[in-house]
Motif scaffolding. Sequence first.
Motif, mmCIF file in Angstrom:
data_model
loop_
_atom_site.group_PDB
_atom_site.id
_atom_site.type_symbol
_atom_site.label_atom_id
_atom_site.label_comp_id
_atom_site.label_asym_id
_atom_site.label_seq_id
_atom_site.Cartn_x
_atom_site.Cartn_y
_atom_site.Cartn_z
ATOM 1 N N LEU A 5 0.814 -1.208 0.000
ATOM 2 C CA LEU A 5 0.000 0.000 0.000
ATOM 3 C C LEU A 5 0.856 1.271 0.000
ATOM 4 O O LEU A 5 0.499 2.269 -0.645
ATOM 5 C CB LEU A 5 -0.919 0.006 1.230
ATOM 6 C CG LEU A 5 -2.050 -1.017 1.238
ATOM 7 C CD1 LEU A 5 -2.697 -1.081 2.619
ATOM 8 C CD2 LEU A 5 -3.092 -0.669 0.178
ATOM 9 N N VAL A 6 1.972 1.227 0.735
ATOM 10 C CA VAL A 6 2.843 2.402 0.863
ATOM 11 C C VAL A 6 4.280 1.960 0.620
ATOM 12 O O VAL A 6 5.047 1.750 1.566
ATOM 13 C CB VAL A 6 2.714 3.056 2.257
ATOM 14 C CG1 VAL A 6 3.418 4.407 2.261
ATOM 15 C CG2 VAL A 6 1.271 3.200 2.683
ATOM 16 N N PRO A 7 4.668 1.789 -0.632
ATOM 17 C CA PRO A 7 6.035 1.327 -0.914
ATOM 18 C C PRO A 7 7.064 2.343 -0.434
ATOM 19 O O PRO A 7 6.912 3.545 -0.616
ATOM 20 C CB PRO A 7 6.057 1.217 -2.443
ATOM 21 C CG PRO A 7 4.632 1.180 -2.863
ATOM 22 C CD PRO A 7 3.880 1.994 -1.854
ATOM 23 N N LEU A 8 8.104 1.837 0.213
ATOM 24 C CA LEU A 8 9.230 2.673 0.646
ATOM 25 C C LEU A 8 10.515 2.130 0.046
ATOM 26 O O LEU A 8 10.643 0.916 -0.170
ATOM 27 C CB LEU A 8 9.318 2.694 2.175
ATOM 28 C CG LEU A 8 8.264 3.528 2.907
ATOM 29 C CD1 LEU A 8 8.417 3.377 4.409
ATOM 30 C CD2 LEU A 8 8.376 4.993 2.520
ATOM 31 N N PRO A 9 11.492 2.991 -0.207
ATOM 32 C CA PRO A 9 12.734 2.536 -0.851
ATOM 33 C C PRO A 9 13.506 1.505 -0.041
ATOM 34 O O PRO A 9 14.245 0.711 -0.610
ATOM 35 C CB PRO A 9 13.548 3.832 -1.000
ATOM 36 C CG PRO A 9 12.544 4.934 -0.922
ATOM 37 C CD PRO A 9 11.458 4.449 -0.019
ATOM 38 N N ASP A 10 13.348 1.527 1.291
ATOM 39 C CA ASP A 10 14.106 0.628 2.162
ATOM 40 C C ASP A 10 13.122 -0.236 2.952
ATOM 41 O O ASP A 10 12.531 0.228 3.925
ATOM 42 C CB ASP A 10 14.988 1.442 3.108
ATOM 43 C CG ASP A 10 15.905 0.570 3.961
ATOM 44 O OD1 ASP A 10 15.607 -0.623 4.133
ATOM 45 O OD2 ASP A 10 16.908 1.093 4.469
ATOM 46 N N PRO A 11 12.942 -1.503 2.580
ATOM 47 C CA PRO A 11 11.991 -2.360 3.300
ATOM 48 C C PRO A 11 12.345 -2.543 4.771
ATOM 49 O O PRO A 11 11.459 -2.661 5.620
ATOM 50 C CB PRO A 11 12.064 -3.687 2.537
ATOM 51 C CG PRO A 11 12.602 -3.332 1.190
ATOM 52 C CD PRO A 11 13.528 -2.179 1.420
ATOM 53 N N GLY A 12 13.639 -2.587 5.085
ATOM 54 C CA GLY A 12 14.042 -2.744 6.478
ATOM 55 C C GLY A 12 13.616 -1.565 7.322
ATOM 56 O O GLY A 12 13.068 -1.725 8.426
ATOM 57 N N PHE A 13 13.828 -0.365 6.800
ATOM 58 C CA PHE A 13 13.395 0.812 7.559
ATOM 59 C C PHE A 13 11.887 0.873 7.635
ATOM 60 O O PHE A 13 11.319 1.313 8.644
ATOM 61 C CB PHE A 13 13.947 2.101 6.946
ATOM 62 C CG PHE A 13 13.616 3.306 7.770
ATOM 63 C CD1 PHE A 13 14.374 3.618 8.886
ATOM 64 C CD2 PHE A 13 12.519 4.100 7.466
ATOM 65 C CE1 PHE A 13 14.050 4.705 9.686
ATOM 66 C CE2 PHE A 13 12.187 5.191 8.256
ATOM 67 C CZ PHE A 13 12.958 5.500 9.366
ATOM 68 N N ALA A 14 11.214 0.422 6.578
ATOM 69 C CA ALA A 14 9.754 0.398 6.610
ATOM 70 C C ALA A 14 9.256 -0.466 7.761
ATOM 71 O O ALA A 14 8.320 -0.094 8.483
ATOM 72 C CB ALA A 14 9.212 -0.119 5.280
ATOM 73 N N SER A 15 9.874 -1.625 7.961
ATOM 74 C CA SER A 15 9.481 -2.493 9.063
ATOM 75 C C SER A 15 9.690 -1.806 10.405
ATOM 76 O O SER A 15 8.837 -1.848 11.292
ATOM 77 C CB SER A 15 10.270 -3.806 9.006
ATOM 78 O OG SER A 15 9.963 -4.626 10.108
ATOM 79 N N LEU A 16 10.828 -1.136 10.556
ATOM 80 C CA LEU A 16 11.115 -0.432 11.806
ATOM 81 C C LEU A 16 10.086 0.668 12.055
ATOM 82 O O LEU A 16 9.585 0.842 13.173
ATOM 83 C CB LEU A 16 12.534 0.144 11.740
ATOM 84 C CG LEU A 16 13.039 0.897 12.966
ATOM 85 C CD1 LEU A 16 14.496 0.538 13.255
ATOM 86 C CD2 LEU A 16 12.931 2.410 12.782
#
Length: 791
Positions: free
Chosen positions: A532-543
Amino acid sequence: MSARTRAVPARVPTSTYRLQVSAEQDLHSVAALLPHLHDLGADWVYLSPLLAAEPGSSHGYDVVAHDHLDPERGGEEGLAAVAETARRLGLGVLVDIVPNHVGVATPAADPWWWEVLRHGRDAEHAAAFDVDWDTAGQRLRIPVVGEDDLAEDGTIGHLTLALGEHGLELHYWDQAFPVAPGTASGLHDDPQEVHARQHYELVDWHRADDDLNYRRFFAVNTLAAVRVEEPEVFAETHVEIARWFREGLVDGLRVDHPDGLRDPRGYLDDLARLTGGAYVLVEKILEPGEELPASWATEGTTGYDALALVDRVLVDPAGEGPLDELGGRADFHAMVHDLKREVADGILGSETARIVRDLRRDVPRLPIGRGEDAVAELLACFPVYRSYLTPTDRDGEEHLTQAFEAARDRRPDLAATFDLLEPWLRDGGCDGARRFQQTSGMVMAKGVEDCAFYRYPRLTSLNEVGGDPSVFSTTVDDFHAAMARRQQDWPHAMTTLSTHDTKRGEDVRARIHVLAEAPHRWADALERLMDLVPLPDPGFASLLWQAAIGAWPADEGEQPGGDWRSRLHGYAEKAMREAGDRTTWTEPDETYEAAVHGAVDAALDREDVREVIGEVLGWTVDPGWSNALAAKLVALTMPGVPDVYQGSELWEQSLVDPDNRRPVDHDLRRSMLAAGPGSLVGGLEDPGTAKLHVVTTALRLRRDRPGLFTTYAGVGAEGPAADHVLAFDRGGALTVATRLPLGLVEGGGWGDTRLDLPPGRWRDVLTDRLTDGSVGSLLSAYPVALLVKED
């Protein structure tokens, strides 16, 4: 620990309550609040730094003068009011002190620093600061100049002369610096020529990384280190502190950042003599398995080691594998090494270079380049914050051995340089060795706490100061063993769950723990959020999503001092810039940051995103509250002196500072305490009635019946849900707490699970009910119980 022979101080707290003292909550306000803290059950009040600090300082760790209290924080009259009220109520007073550094952001505010800038090496207080004058032509380098203000010929833009409060001053923009006697005739002199004649040199701020010649607090240029190892410096920096004890105003001290000191043990010995052996704690970070030196004149640490154990005994070990898969199996320790090496070469490169300069005085054949390479690698390989070698002490030498072994494995090309360095770094009398020890903790803190913790998203409730995120959980048996050692060796050390420095408040972590019980459910939700909200860094997205879910409030505008949207945006900005891999404080990536801030807004504004968040909250909130009450009761009743951080007697859902230093609504807490306890754990809308009841019941019991908390023994359980019980007997007070609450409910509840109670009749003081050991009946009202044996 058998070597620890220090006498127990005459007065030791049974608990403390930490308050952030500021202009908004000054010492007079603290004095007025003390009756409420006494009613709550607190034994001592625990205050943030009180000495005169930088103008407008919100925290007080940037002390500018040691001979008087900060007038903005209430001054001498305020402390006298606190002391008088505390004595009347039977409360003790614990104060945070900052021996390692002073604030120099406003040079004129710190009279010693101003004097050194004005007179240079010959200034009366020049010896108070840790300056390498010889490396910079006898000038102190001040890294404040913007690159746009530096001309090719070396002149500095926006440099002017002006008359100020202290006479003729050199101004760079709005920053004022002194002019040395005899170096200028008046306002019409060329400011560039005047600058060239000063005992300081204003330089490009980028040069702080590799060209600074004064020791700082970590990489903060505006906090200059002081040399309290010198007797006259100790005496002058502790003149006001000595008065507190001479006049009976203060009962104990918390020592900030002892690892920055040249000789922590020697400092604590000096402090013991000054205070007459008063209760003293140290803000010392211990890595897993590391022991505090038994020879130190302290009752222990401020509790990060205890926090790490409490968190991990509440985490489901079965979640480790699935969350590893979700996080890509990142090697945390490899990450830590690489980030520490970046720090040693980068923002603390000046400190690395100075270690080598010190070493070359004893080892002149040490090559500068290879020496700096080898020292930086040893700093990166050092397994704990620091060692404590002196001419007479060998504390922590085994960690230096480990660092050399690891460095030789990684860099065989530096073998000859390591061989040259090793005998000198093992010599506790060598200046280079002493400075290496002062620096290794700085490198660890900047590489781990301020960077790696924001890049390792596996289960972010474990990314906390004093903990190793790669250590996923602790068994109940191991927890009991650790507590038995704690009771034997450090019974008066502090225990805590939240501080002004924790990355996430205690109840944020408690909710995030639940993700380990349902990792596949969390993985599904995270995948949907990322779609729904793609972010360039999946790891930071999880955090980021873990932080949002852990701290999600009932009313997004209810917190004093700011609303939920601004809080979450503030956290997102700090977290991504501290991570430093996509954007930084000094070179922000606007595109990346816009994407992250867009995710924050989406979490609050888009129904499809909020639907996913709502689903996760649906299965984490109540188990999270259960974890929160379990952690709180365990921390309040385990061996040690429990601290309640301001406001955390209710749900504590703050994020990293400055969020965790927001004003606290004490009027709300006072009225809730007067209204009496509720009987339910509550849901998202509950401000923490049950938690307040747990806190005040436990604090009052510890204060009023300390004889119930003198020993430690684990208490077992039998039955289908025995693994969900954490219980221990402190010598008459018996704590029972629920572990892994989501799995407990989904597994059918307690069933016929029973406690292995010691003989006697036991009453739960939370519910005022007798128990026969049936856990289901005992924990029917709360997920915790505090039993007292009836004689």
